[in-house]
Enzyme design. Structure first.
Site, PDB file in Angstrom:
ATOM      1  N   SER A 106       0.771  -1.199   0.040  1.00  0.00           N
ATOM      2  CA  SER A 106       0.176  -0.006   0.145  1.00  0.00           C
ATOM      3  C   SER A 106       0.826   1.136   0.019  1.00  0.00           C
ATOM      4  O   SER A 106       0.288   2.151  -0.698  1.00  0.00           O
ATOM      5  CB  SER A 106      -0.924   0.082   1.132  1.00  0.00           C
ATOM      6  OG  SER A 106      -1.625  -1.167   1.337  1.00  0.00           O
ATOM      7  N   GLU A 132      -1.389   9.130  11.589  1.00  0.00           N
ATOM      8  CA  GLU A 132      -2.648   9.494  11.386  1.00  0.00           C
ATOM      9  C   GLU A 132      -3.656   8.941  12.537  1.00  0.00           C
ATOM     10  O   GLU A 132      -3.596   7.718  12.701  1.00  0.00           O
ATOM     11  CB  GLU A 132      -3.015   8.987   9.856  1.00  0.00           C
ATOM     12  CG  GLU A 132      -4.359   9.541   9.338  1.00  0.00           C
ATOM     13  CD  GLU A 132      -5.231   9.000   8.349  1.00  0.00           C
ATOM     14  OE1 GLU A 132      -5.196   9.501   7.374  1.00  0.00           O
ATOM     15  OE2 GLU A 132      -5.265   7.751   8.576  1.00  0.00           O
ATOM     16  N   LYS A 176       0.435   3.942  -2.898  1.00  0.00           N
ATOM     17  CA  LYS A 176       0.257   5.266  -2.809  1.00  0.00           C
ATOM     18  C   LYS A 176       1.390   6.360  -3.272  1.00  0.00           C
ATOM     19  O   LYS A 176       1.003   7.480  -3.730  1.00  0.00           O
ATOM     20  CB  LYS A 176       0.039   5.606  -1.192  1.00  0.00           C
ATOM     21  CG  LYS A 176      -0.622   6.937  -1.039  1.00  0.00           C
ATOM     22  CD  LYS A 176      -1.176   6.917   0.520  1.00  0.00           C
ATOM     23  CE  LYS A 176      -2.003   8.211   0.589  1.00  0.00           C
ATOM     24  NZ  LYS A 176      -2.899   8.112   2.011  1.00  0.00           N
ATOM     25  N   ASP A 213       0.312   8.815   6.502  1.00  0.00           N
ATOM     26  CA  ASP A 213      -0.745   7.550   7.230  1.00  0.00           C
ATOM     27  C   ASP A 213       0.193   6.316   7.354  1.00  0.00           C
ATOM     28  O   ASP A 213      -0.507   5.311   7.044  1.00  0.00           O
ATOM     29  CB  ASP A 213      -1.713   7.525   6.518  1.00  0.00           C
ATOM     30  CG  ASP A 213      -1.922   7.016   5.162  1.00  0.00           C
ATOM     31  OD1 ASP A 213      -0.843   7.105   4.568  1.00  0.00           O
ATOM     32  OD2 ASP A 213      -2.681   6.407   4.557  1.00  0.00           O
ATOM     33  N   ARG A 232       0.633   6.505  -7.101  1.00  0.00           N
ATOM     34  CA  ARG A 232      -0.317   7.065  -7.199  1.00  0.00           C
ATOM     35  C   ARG A 232      -0.345   8.479  -7.342  1.00  0.00           C
ATOM     36  O   ARG A 232      -0.687   9.210  -8.044  1.00  0.00           O
ATOM     37  CB  ARG A 232      -1.589   6.695  -6.580  1.00  0.00           C
ATOM     38  CG  ARG A 232      -2.901   6.382  -6.984  1.00  0.00           C
ATOM     39  CD  ARG A 232      -3.917   5.793  -6.196  1.00  0.00           C
ATOM     40  NE  ARG A 232      -3.727   5.947  -4.715  1.00  0.00           N
ATOM     41  CZ  ARG A 232      -3.805   4.895  -3.657  1.00  0.00           C
ATOM     42  NH1 ARG A 232      -3.223   3.941  -4.095  1.00  0.00           N
ATOM     43  NH2 ARG A 232      -3.616   5.265  -2.422  1.00  0.00           N
ATOM     44  N   HIS A 291     -10.277  13.352  11.268  1.00  0.00           N
ATOM     45  CA  HIS A 291      -9.002  12.748  10.923  1.00  0.00           C
ATOM     46  C   HIS A 291      -8.110  14.024  11.355  1.00  0.00           C
ATOM     47  O   HIS A 291      -8.142  15.168  11.266  1.00  0.00           O
ATOM     48  CB  HIS A 291      -8.678  12.761   9.405  1.00  0.00           C
ATOM     49  CG  HIS A 291      -9.564  11.582   8.828  1.00  0.00           C
ATOM     50  ND1 HIS A 291      -9.441  10.943   7.585  1.00  0.00           N
ATOM     51  CD2 HIS A 291     -10.546  10.831   9.400  1.00  0.00           C
ATOM     52  CE1 HIS A 291     -10.117   9.817   7.529  1.00  0.00           C
ATOM     53  NE2 HIS A 291     -10.642   9.933   8.528  1.00  0.00           N
ATOM     54  N   HIS A 346     -16.143  -0.115   3.093  1.00  0.00           N
ATOM     55  CA  HIS A 346     -14.740  -0.507   2.576  1.00  0.00           C
ATOM     56  C   HIS A 346     -14.773  -1.672   1.971  1.00  0.00           C
ATOM     57  O   HIS A 346     -13.917  -1.744   1.279  1.00  0.00           O
ATOM     58  CB  HIS A 346     -13.910  -0.374   3.851  1.00  0.00           C
ATOM     59  CG  HIS A 346     -12.466  -0.511   3.639  1.00  0.00           C
ATOM     60  ND1 HIS A 346     -11.678   0.324   2.990  1.00  0.00           N
ATOM     61  CD2 HIS A 346     -11.548  -1.588   3.984  1.00  0.00           C
ATOM     62  CE1 HIS A 346     -10.596  -0.108   2.717  1.00  0.00           C
ATOM     63  NE2 HIS A 346     -10.458  -1.218   3.460  1.00  0.00           N
TER      64      HIS A 346
HETATM   65  P1  0O2 Z   1      -6.388   2.707   4.610  1.00  0.00           P
HETATM   66  O1  0O2 Z   1      -6.521   1.306   4.071  1.00  0.00           O
HETATM   67  O2  0O2 Z   1      -7.356   2.518   5.696  1.00  0.00           O
HETATM   68  O3  0O2 Z   1      -5.056   3.016   5.016  1.00  0.00           O
HETATM   69  P2  0O2 Z   1      -3.904  11.525   2.810  1.00  0.00           P
HETATM   70  O4  0O2 Z   1      -3.421  10.226   3.358  1.00  0.00           O
HETATM   71  O5  0O2 Z   1      -4.314  12.553   3.770  1.00  0.00           O
HETATM   72  O6  0O2 Z   1      -2.479  11.938   2.059  1.00  0.00           O
HETATM   73  P3  0O2 Z   1      -6.210  11.327   1.426  1.00  0.00           P
HETATM   74  O7  0O2 Z   1      -6.706  10.096   1.111  1.00  0.00           O
HETATM   75  O8  0O2 Z   1      -7.130  12.508   1.058  1.00  0.00           O
HETATM   76  O9  0O2 Z   1      -4.756  11.333   1.881  1.00  0.00           O
HETATM   77  O10 0O2 Z   1      -6.769  11.138   3.329  1.00  0.00           O
HETATM   78  P4  0O2 Z   1      -8.183  11.064   3.736  1.00  0.00           P
HETATM   79  O11 0O2 Z   1      -9.381  11.486   3.010  1.00  0.00           O
HETATM   80  O12 0O2 Z   1      -8.091  11.886   5.316  1.00  0.00           O
HETATM   81  O13 0O2 Z   1      -8.559   9.427   3.978  1.00  0.00           O
HETATM   82  C1  0O2 Z   1      -7.582   8.925   4.515  1.00  0.00           C
HETATM   83  C2  0O2 Z   1      -8.237   7.544   5.252  1.00  0.00           C
HETATM   84  O14 0O2 Z   1      -9.431   7.666   5.586  1.00  0.00           O
HETATM   85  C3  0O2 Z   1      -8.285   6.216   4.114  1.00  0.00           C
HETATM   86  O15 0O2 Z   1      -6.975   5.556   4.016  1.00  0.00           O
HETATM   87  C4  0O2 Z   1      -9.349   5.556   4.790  1.00  0.00           C
HETATM   88  O16 0O2 Z   1      -8.862   4.874   6.240  1.00  0.00           O
HETATM   89  C5  0O2 Z   1     -10.361   6.563   5.634  1.00  0.00           C
HETATM   90  N1  0O2 Z   1     -11.402   6.851   4.600  1.00  0.00           N
HETATM   91  C6  0O2 Z   1     -11.269   8.170   3.728  1.00  0.00           C
HETATM   92  N2  0O2 Z   1     -12.429   8.143   3.171  1.00  0.00           N
HETATM   93  C7  0O2 Z   1     -12.990   6.850   3.285  1.00  0.00           C
HETATM   94  C8  0O2 Z   1     -14.380   6.451   2.809  1.00  0.00           C
HETATM   95  O17 0O2 Z   1     -15.016   6.978   1.814  1.00  0.00           O
HETATM   96  N3  0O2 Z   1     -14.706   5.171   3.276  1.00  0.00           N
HETATM   97  C9  0O2 Z   1     -13.893   4.398   3.984  1.00  0.00           C
HETATM   98  N4  0O2 Z   1     -14.343   3.532   4.527  1.00  0.00           N
HETATM   99  N5  0O2 Z   1     -12.774   5.150   4.614  1.00  0.00           N
HETATM  100  C10 0O2 Z   1     -12.258   6.187   4.253  1.00  0.00           C
HETATM  101  P5  0O2 Z   1      -6.678   4.828   2.939  1.00  0.00           P
HETATM  102  O18 0O2 Z   1      -5.243   5.144   2.577  1.00  0.00           O
HETATM  103  O19 0O2 Z   1      -7.560   5.073   1.725  1.00  0.00           O
HETATM  104  O20 0O2 Z   1      -6.834   3.261   3.262  1.00  0.00           O
END
Ligand code: 0O2
Length: 231
Positions: A80, A170, A84, A103, A87, A151, A186
């Site tokens: 991951s 995070e 990231k 994160d 991406r 967050h 998710h």
């Molecule tokens: P994982 O597997 O949980 O780690 P940033 O990380 O701040 O650079 P981003 O993506 O803009 O970038 O951050 P954001 O919006 O704060 O989201 C980060 C994490 O929040 C995600 O991590 C998810 O854990 C959670 N999250 C955000 N949006 C959603 C959503 O729509 N649904 C769910 N279920 N979780 C969400 P990752 O890296 O996507 O995944």
């Protein structure tokens, strides 16, 4: 020769165009620097988790109730991390992980009531060894699909034999109900489709998130009414 053999552990810099997933995984397995960085993130998680547990204990003693239901933590998996970085167009290197990803160390705090979220956040970030780098309030401003959570990216010192290091963690804080929605959403794997390809699904998820949120608000109101009656 394997391209990775050209890279000493100290070089650190691996350009994205020469690095495949498989190469990255091989690099990670043999890099002591990567392991060291992950160890530092694990330590940072322990520091924050201990702070949260102390606050929960203290709150329970003073107010006869735990504001935290559960705390879960994770270190982002190497794959991951790689995905990231790619991406977002960042270089794939140890330095880039530390500089560009917020994160790698993640803690999820699940609270019974909405007010607990803000109480816990306030108690945590007011500690003088914690610096807030970023706040995203997806409770006041939910995501279009209905996602709600508070967050923070915080910076916390860890103390190693070589000295003090500042690490990013995070912290996601949400209610049990918000966590229920987020956990199920998710698992649905619908994000590969564009919103306009499946508006009905997104609408339904948003609908569920809204009704869950209203229930959260009502439960808090009921608790406040009971509290007033007790007074
Ligand atoms: P994982 O597997 O949980 O780690 P940033 O990380 O701040 O650079 P981003 O993506 O803009 O970038 O951050 P954001 O919006 O704060 O989201 C980060 C994490 O929040 C995600 O991590 C998810 O854990 C959670 N999250 C955000 N949006 C959603 C959503 O729509 N649904 C769910 N279920 N979780 C969400 P990752 O890296 O996507 O995944």
């Amino acid at each position: 020769m394997d391209e990775l053999e050209l890279l000493s552990d100290d070089e650190q810099l691996i350009m994205p165009d020469i690095l495949t997933r498989e190469q990255f995984m091989k690099f990670v397995e043999k890099s002591s620097k990567f392991e060291e960085l992950m160890m530092m993130y694990r330590c940072a998680i322990r520091e924050v988790q201990t702070k949260l547990e102390i606050l929960n204990d203290e709150f329970k003693t003073k107010r006869q109730r735990n504001p935290i239901d559960t705390i879960r933590s994770r270190i982002k998996a190497p794959m991951s991390i790689y995905e990231k970085l790619r991406r977002r167009g960042y270089p794939v290197s140890i330095q880039s992980i530390a500089d560009n990803l917020n994160d790698v160390a993640g803690i999820r705090v699940v609270c019974p009531f909405i007010s607990d979220i803000y109480d816990v956040a306030k108690m945590l970030i007011s500690q003088d060894d914690i610096e807030v780098m970023e706040v995203k309030d997806y409770i006041k401003n939910p995501k279009p699909n209905g996602y709600r959570s508070l967050h923070y990216v915080i910076i916390i010192p860890i103390f190693l034999s070589s000295g003090k290091e500042y690490m990013k963690v995070e912290v996601q804080i949400r209610t049990i109900a918000m966590n229920f929605w987020a956990s199920l959403e998710h698992q649905m794997h619908y994000k590969q489709f564009e919103n306009d390809e499946m508006p009905e699904i997104v609408n339904q998820l948003t609908d569920c998130a809204e009704s869950i949120y209203h229930t959260d608000v009502r439960m808090q109101e009921i608790r406040e009414d009971i509290h007033k009656m007790n007074l």
